[in-house]
Write a protein that holds these residues in place. Structure first.
Motif, PDB file in Angstrom:
ATOM      1  N   ARG A  51      21.477   2.447 -31.731  1.00 14.61           N
ATOM      2  CA  ARG A  51      21.416   3.811 -31.209  1.00 14.61           C
ATOM      3  C   ARG A  51      20.429   3.934 -30.052  1.00 14.61           C
ATOM      4  O   ARG A  51      20.677   4.666 -29.088  1.00 14.61           O
ATOM      5  CB  ARG A  51      21.053   4.777 -32.338  1.00 14.61           C
ATOM      6  CG  ARG A  51      22.163   4.895 -33.383  1.00 14.61           C
ATOM      7  CD  ARG A  51      21.792   5.789 -34.542  1.00 14.61           C
ATOM      8  NE  ARG A  51      22.919   5.948 -35.455  1.00 14.61           N
ATOM      9  CZ  ARG A  51      22.883   6.668 -36.570  1.00 14.61           C
ATOM     10  NH1 ARG A  51      21.756   7.291 -36.922  1.00 14.61           N
ATOM     11  NH2 ARG A  51      23.960   6.764 -37.336  1.00 14.61           N
ATOM     12  N   LYS A  52      19.328   3.217 -30.137  1.00 10.49           N
ATOM     13  CA  LYS A  52      18.360   3.219 -29.039  1.00 10.49           C
ATOM     14  C   LYS A  52      18.993   2.667 -27.762  1.00 10.49           C
ATOM     15  O   LYS A  52      18.834   3.229 -26.667  1.00 10.49           O
ATOM     16  CB  LYS A  52      17.137   2.386 -29.420  1.00 10.49           C
ATOM     17  CG  LYS A  52      16.035   2.359 -28.368  1.00 10.49           C
ATOM     18  CD  LYS A  52      14.914   1.402 -28.748  1.00 10.49           C
ATOM     19  CE  LYS A  52      14.238   1.810 -30.026  1.00 10.49           C
ATOM     20  NZ  LYS A  52      13.076   0.915 -30.335  1.00 10.49           N
ATOM     21  N   ILE A  53      19.713   1.560 -27.895  1.00 13.35           N
ATOM     22  CA  ILE A  53      20.365   0.958 -26.738  1.00 13.35           C
ATOM     23  C   ILE A  53      21.503   1.843 -26.245  1.00 13.35           C
ATOM     24  O   ILE A  53      21.719   1.982 -25.030  1.00 13.35           O
ATOM     25  CB  ILE A  53      20.882  -0.457 -27.088  1.00 13.35           C
ATOM     26  CG1 ILE A  53      19.700  -1.378 -27.394  1.00 13.35           C
ATOM     27  CG2 ILE A  53      21.730  -1.035 -25.960  1.00 13.35           C
ATOM     28  CD1 ILE A  53      20.109  -2.746 -27.915  1.00 13.35           C
ATOM     29  N   HIS A  54      22.223   2.470 -27.176  1.00 11.93           N
ATOM     30  CA  HIS A  54      23.332   3.344 -26.779  1.00 11.93           C
ATOM     31  C   HIS A  54      22.844   4.527 -25.949  1.00 11.93           C
ATOM     32  O   HIS A  54      23.513   4.956 -25.010  1.00 11.93           O
ATOM     33  CB  HIS A  54      24.081   3.850 -28.019  1.00 11.93           C
ATOM     34  CG  HIS A  54      25.357   4.555 -27.693  1.00 11.93           C
ATOM     35  ND1 HIS A  54      26.572   3.903 -27.573  1.00 11.93           N
ATOM     36  CD2 HIS A  54      25.621   5.861 -27.418  1.00 11.93           C
ATOM     37  CE1 HIS A  54      27.517   4.765 -27.251  1.00 11.93           C
ATOM     38  NE2 HIS A  54      26.963   5.966 -27.157  1.00 11.93           N
ATOM     39  N   GLU A  65      15.435  -2.489 -19.714  1.00 11.09           N
ATOM     40  CA  GLU A  65      14.945  -1.860 -20.938  1.00 11.09           C
ATOM     41  C   GLU A  65      15.598  -2.479 -22.165  1.00 11.09           C
ATOM     42  O   GLU A  65      14.955  -2.672 -23.199  1.00 11.09           O
ATOM     43  CB  GLU A  65      15.214  -0.353 -20.894  1.00 11.09           C
ATOM     44  CG  GLU A  65      14.350   0.391 -19.890  1.00 11.09           C
ATOM     45  CD  GLU A  65      14.532   1.896 -19.986  1.00 11.09           C
ATOM     46  OE1 GLU A  65      14.953   2.382 -21.049  1.00 11.09           O
ATOM     47  OE2 GLU A  65      14.249   2.590 -18.990  1.00 11.09           O
ATOM     48  N   THR A  66      16.895  -2.788 -22.054  1.00 10.21           N
ATOM     49  CA  THR A  66      17.599  -3.430 -23.165  1.00 10.21           C
ATOM     50  C   THR A  66      16.954  -4.775 -23.477  1.00 10.21           C
ATOM     51  O   THR A  66      16.717  -5.119 -24.643  1.00 10.21           O
ATOM     52  CB  THR A  66      19.081  -3.632 -22.814  1.00 10.21           C
ATOM     53  OG1 THR A  66      19.660  -2.370 -22.463  1.00 10.21           O
ATOM     54  CG2 THR A  66      19.839  -4.238 -23.979  1.00 10.21           C
ATOM     55  N   ALA A 106      25.706 -12.580 -27.480  1.00 10.09           N
ATOM     56  CA  ALA A 106      25.960 -11.139 -27.405  1.00 10.09           C
ATOM     57  C   ALA A 106      25.763 -10.695 -25.966  1.00 10.09           C
ATOM     58  O   ALA A 106      24.820 -11.119 -25.303  1.00 10.09           O
ATOM     59  CB  ALA A 106      25.020 -10.366 -28.329  1.00 10.09           C
ATOM     60  N   ASP A 107      26.654  -9.858 -25.468  1.00 16.08           N
ATOM     61  CA  ASP A 107      26.499  -9.297 -24.122  1.00 16.08           C
ATOM     62  C   ASP A 107      25.754  -7.971 -24.208  1.00 16.08           C
ATOM     63  O   ASP A 107      25.761  -7.297 -25.233  1.00 16.08           O
ATOM     64  CB  ASP A 107      27.852  -9.141 -23.421  1.00 16.08           C
ATOM     65  CG  ASP A 107      28.979  -8.742 -24.363  1.00 16.08           C
ATOM     66  OD1 ASP A 107      28.682  -8.268 -25.484  1.00 16.08           O
ATOM     67  OD2 ASP A 107      30.147  -8.905 -24.002  1.00 16.08           O
ATOM     68  N   MET A 108      25.098  -7.565 -23.097  1.00 18.89           N
ATOM     69  CA  MET A 108      24.155  -6.442 -23.149  1.00 18.89           C
ATOM     70  C   MET A 108      24.525  -5.254 -22.282  1.00 18.89           C
ATOM     71  O   MET A 108      23.964  -4.172 -22.457  1.00 18.89           O
ATOM     72  CB  MET A 108      22.767  -6.919 -22.689  1.00 18.89           C
ATOM     73  CG  MET A 108      22.205  -8.128 -23.375  1.00 18.89           C
ATOM     74  SD  MET A 108      20.485  -8.440 -22.887  1.00 18.89           S
ATOM     75  CE  MET A 108      20.644  -8.745 -21.124  1.00 18.89           C
ATOM     76  N   ASP A 109      25.425  -5.421 -21.307  1.00 19.24           N
ATOM     77  CA  ASP A 109      25.594  -4.410 -20.270  1.00 19.24           C
ATOM     78  C   ASP A 109      26.552  -3.295 -20.672  1.00 19.24           C
ATOM     79  O   ASP A 109      27.420  -3.450 -21.515  1.00 19.24           O
ATOM     80  CB  ASP A 109      26.067  -5.052 -18.960  1.00 19.24           C
ATOM     81  CG  ASP A 109      27.325  -5.908 -19.131  1.00 19.24           C
ATOM     82  OD1 ASP A 109      27.484  -6.544 -20.188  1.00 19.24           O
ATOM     83  OD2 ASP A 109      28.160  -5.940 -18.201  1.00 19.24           O
ATOM     84  N   ALA A 110      26.366  -2.146 -20.017  1.00 18.47           N
ATOM     85  CA  ALA A 110      27.192  -0.968 -20.229  1.00 18.47           C
ATOM     86  C   ALA A 110      28.192  -0.816 -19.087  1.00 18.47           C
ATOM     87  O   ALA A 110      28.279  -1.666 -18.194  1.00 18.47           O
ATOM     88  CB  ALA A 110      26.309   0.275 -20.339  1.00 18.47           C
ATOM     89  N   LEU A 111      28.931   0.278 -19.105  1.00 20.53           N
ATOM     90  CA  LEU A 111      29.955   0.556 -18.098  1.00 20.53           C
ATOM     91  C   LEU A 111      29.599   1.812 -17.306  1.00 20.53           C
ATOM     92  O   LEU A 111      28.935   2.719 -17.823  1.00 20.53           O
ATOM     93  CB  LEU A 111      31.313   0.749 -18.770  1.00 20.53           C
ATOM     94  CG  LEU A 111      31.995  -0.518 -19.288  1.00 20.53           C
ATOM     95  CD1 LEU A 111      33.050  -0.175 -20.324  1.00 20.53           C
ATOM     96  CD2 LEU A 111      32.613  -1.298 -18.142  1.00 20.53           C
ATOM     97  N   PRO A 112      30.071   1.902 -16.057  1.00 19.23           N
ATOM     98  CA  PRO A 112      29.823   3.107 -15.248  1.00 19.23           C
ATOM     99  C   PRO A 112      30.789   4.227 -15.628  1.00 19.23           C
ATOM    100  O   PRO A 112      31.702   4.575 -14.892  1.00 19.23           O
ATOM    101  CB  PRO A 112      30.049   2.611 -13.814  1.00 19.23           C
ATOM    102  CG  PRO A 112      31.042   1.503 -13.957  1.00 19.23           C
ATOM    103  CD  PRO A 112      30.734   0.842 -15.266  1.00 19.23           C
ATOM    104  N   MET A 113      30.589   4.812 -16.805  1.00 19.07           N
ATOM    105  CA  MET A 113      31.453   5.865 -17.331  1.00 19.07           C
ATOM    106  C   MET A 113      30.587   6.981 -17.916  1.00 19.07           C
ATOM    107  O   MET A 113      29.483   6.728 -18.404  1.00 19.07           O
ATOM    108  CB  MET A 113      32.378   5.324 -18.431  1.00 19.07           C
ATOM    109  CG  MET A 113      33.280   4.191 -18.003  1.00 19.07           C
ATOM    110  SD  MET A 113      34.251   3.538 -19.372  1.00 19.07           S
ATOM    111  CE  MET A 113      35.285   4.946 -19.746  1.00 19.07           C
ATOM    112  N   HIS A 134      28.821  -3.199 -26.414  1.00 23.27           N
ATOM    113  CA  HIS A 134      27.808  -4.222 -26.247  1.00 23.27           C
ATOM    114  C   HIS A 134      26.494  -3.844 -26.922  1.00 23.27           C
ATOM    115  O   HIS A 134      25.699  -4.720 -27.277  1.00 23.27           O
ATOM    116  CB  HIS A 134      27.580  -4.505 -24.766  1.00 23.27           C
ATOM    117  CG  HIS A 134      28.779  -5.055 -24.060  1.00 23.27           C
ATOM    118  ND1 HIS A 134      28.758  -5.468 -22.746  1.00 23.27           N
ATOM    119  CD2 HIS A 134      30.047  -5.275 -24.492  1.00 23.27           C
ATOM    120  CE1 HIS A 134      29.958  -5.900 -22.397  1.00 23.27           C
ATOM    121  NE2 HIS A 134      30.753  -5.784 -23.440  1.00 23.27           N
ATOM    122  N   ASP A 135      26.260  -2.554 -27.111  1.00 24.97           N
ATOM    123  CA  ASP A 135      25.090  -2.114 -27.874  1.00 24.97           C
ATOM    124  C   ASP A 135      25.181  -2.616 -29.314  1.00 24.97           C
ATOM    125  O   ASP A 135      24.189  -3.068 -29.893  1.00 24.97           O
ATOM    126  CB  ASP A 135      24.957  -0.593 -27.837  1.00 24.97           C
ATOM    127  CG  ASP A 135      26.248   0.136 -28.215  1.00 24.97           C
ATOM    128  OD1 ASP A 135      27.332  -0.473 -28.154  1.00 24.97           O
ATOM    129  OD2 ASP A 135      26.171   1.333 -28.563  1.00 24.97           O
TER     130      ASP A 135
END
Length: 441
Positions: A51-54, A65-66, A106-113, A134-135
């Motif tokens: 949840r922190k990463i999300h 930060e991740t 495990a991958d760490m990155d998010a999406l531009p959405m 990925h979170d």
């Protein structure tokens, strides 16, 4: 994706008869990993991290930060790590520090959405969202690290924990490899959440599971002019339209119907007025295939068709495959020996009816494939379907993605068990062989 969750009965009998159940005194504790992962100490901890990463999603190579969250938790667990690897990546290890070495990724990155789900832990960063899970991947790998650390004295080798940046474009896996971080690793496992698969179920297969993918952009240049006098112009929009139609013929009339391939045009930009023929048009898209041979053939034909069809209409064309921006992802191909190992571990942990070992491949792409080109690798799907699952909404890369966090326990336990049992099984290969420390760690 289509998952039947039905075993061929002959295959079941083979697995149950020919593959030993992991129940010897030396590794019986590995069968308790799921119980460990479900304890409040581990489960609630994983949920809080997820949840922190999300709430704070970061794009590829910006996961600072991740990465800090990961390193902080590893430090608390007493797990050594190397950082930075591939800019923001973290590579840690649990075990003896000696071979054999097996990796978990495990991958760490998010999406531009922009996240559209209203809940307490919604993304706090406008225009960024963990819409591909990925979170959850990071949280589960940390959960596996915690479990493995608790059983470190029984680990017969070293588990390498790879927290990778930039899976969603940027070739983070390739950068990890280029920096030599996995030099001595003999196998690597990865998982991906599946919001359409029930909790406690997994799916995978031997051989190709996901397609190789690439992108392209073409500039088709003509001669602009007034739309009322087209004979004085060379119309790039007309040329581009014929290019797009011709590109579709590559798959429909040149590819083997039994060899799945895709060419999709997703970008068409040209002109800014109703009565002006523009000087040029830009088109772009993606192409995908399940083998390197088919993929390379598609690439060659895409370039030939664009340049050739543009010339038919008196235009010039240039094609850019954007490899500096987005390296081609090879097909994701699961190692057959590791498939047998995966089925053995998953069946023992979850039960025969919860393991789909012959899932239908799909045309999505995954940069885990870069690891598989140099290391035997295995990738599988993990069920995280929410009770309120909405078909066509709560799916990957959707702003409405929701996952069932109960799936975190299963992912962490499978990660840990796959690695620990692999090392136990391969320790015998090292008899009489000089052992070396992992230089990169």
């Amino acid at each position: 994706m289509s998952c039947s969750f039905k075993f061929n009965i002959i295959f079941i009998l083979h697995i149950l008869a020919a593959t030993p159940i992991l129940s010897s005194p030396d590794n019986s504790s590995f069968n308790n990993f799921l119980d460990s992962a479900k304890t409040p100490e581990v489960f609630n901890w994983m949920v809080s991290i997820r949840r922190k990463i999300h709430e704070n999603p970061e794009l590829g190579y910006q996961e600072f930060e991740t990465s800090e969250v990961i390193r902080s938790e590893l430090h608390k667990l007493g797990i050594p790590y190397k950082h930075p690897v591939a800019i923001t990546g973290v590579v840690a290890f649990v075990g003896t520090g000696f071979s054999p070495f097996v990796a978990l990724r495990a991958d760490m990155d998010a999406l531009p959405m922009q996240e559209m789900v209203e809940w307490e832990h919604k993304s706090r960063v406008p225009g960024k969202m963990h819409a591909c899970g990925h979170d959850a991947h990071v949280s589960m790998l940390l959960g596996a690290a915690k479990i493995l650390k608790q059983h470190e004295k029984k680990i017969q080798g070293t588990v390498v924990l790879v927290f990778q940046p930039a899976e969603e474009g940027g070739g983070g896996a390739k950068k990890i490899l280029d920096q030599g971080a996995l030099e001595n690793v003999t196998a690597i496992f990865g998982l991906h959440i599946d919001p359409e698969l029930p909790i406690g179920e997994v799916a995978s297969r031997a051989g190709p599971i996901m397609a190789g993918s690439g992108f392209f952009e073409a500039k088709i240049s003509g001669k602009g002019g007034h739309a009322a006098i087209p004979q004085q112009s060379i119309d790039p929009i007309l040329a581009a339209s014929n290019v797009i139609i011709s590109l579709q013929h590559i798959v429909s009339h040149e590819a083997d119907p039994l060899d799945s391939q895709v060419v999709t045009i997703a970008k068409f930009q040209g002109g800014s007025a109703f009565n002006v023929i523009p000087d040029y048009v830009t088109i772009g898209g993606t192409f995908r295939a399940f083998s390197n041979q088919s993929f390379n053939q598609l690439r060659q034909r895409i370039e030939q068709v664009i340049i050739g069809q543009a010339a038919v209409h008196r235009c010039n064309a240039t094609v850019d495959f954007l490899e500096d921006w987005e390296p081609f992802n090879p097909p994701t191909v699961n190692n057959e020996d590791l498939h047998e190992h995966f089925v053995n571990v998953a069946v023992n942990m979850l039960g025969v009816d919860k393991v789909d070992s012959a899932m239908t491949p799909f045309m999505g792409a995954e940069d885990f494939s870069f690891y598989q080109e140099v290391i035997p690798g295995y990738f599988f799907m993990l069920g995280v379907r929410n009770a309120s699952h909405k078909q066509f909404e709560s799916v990957l890369h959707s702003p409405y993605l929701e996952i069932n966090e109960d799936g975190l326990s299963y992912g962490a336990a499978l990660h840990a068990s796959l690695a620990a049992s692999y090392l136990l099984k391969h320790q015998q290969d090292l008899h009489g062989v000089e052992r070396k420390t992992h230089d990169e760690l």
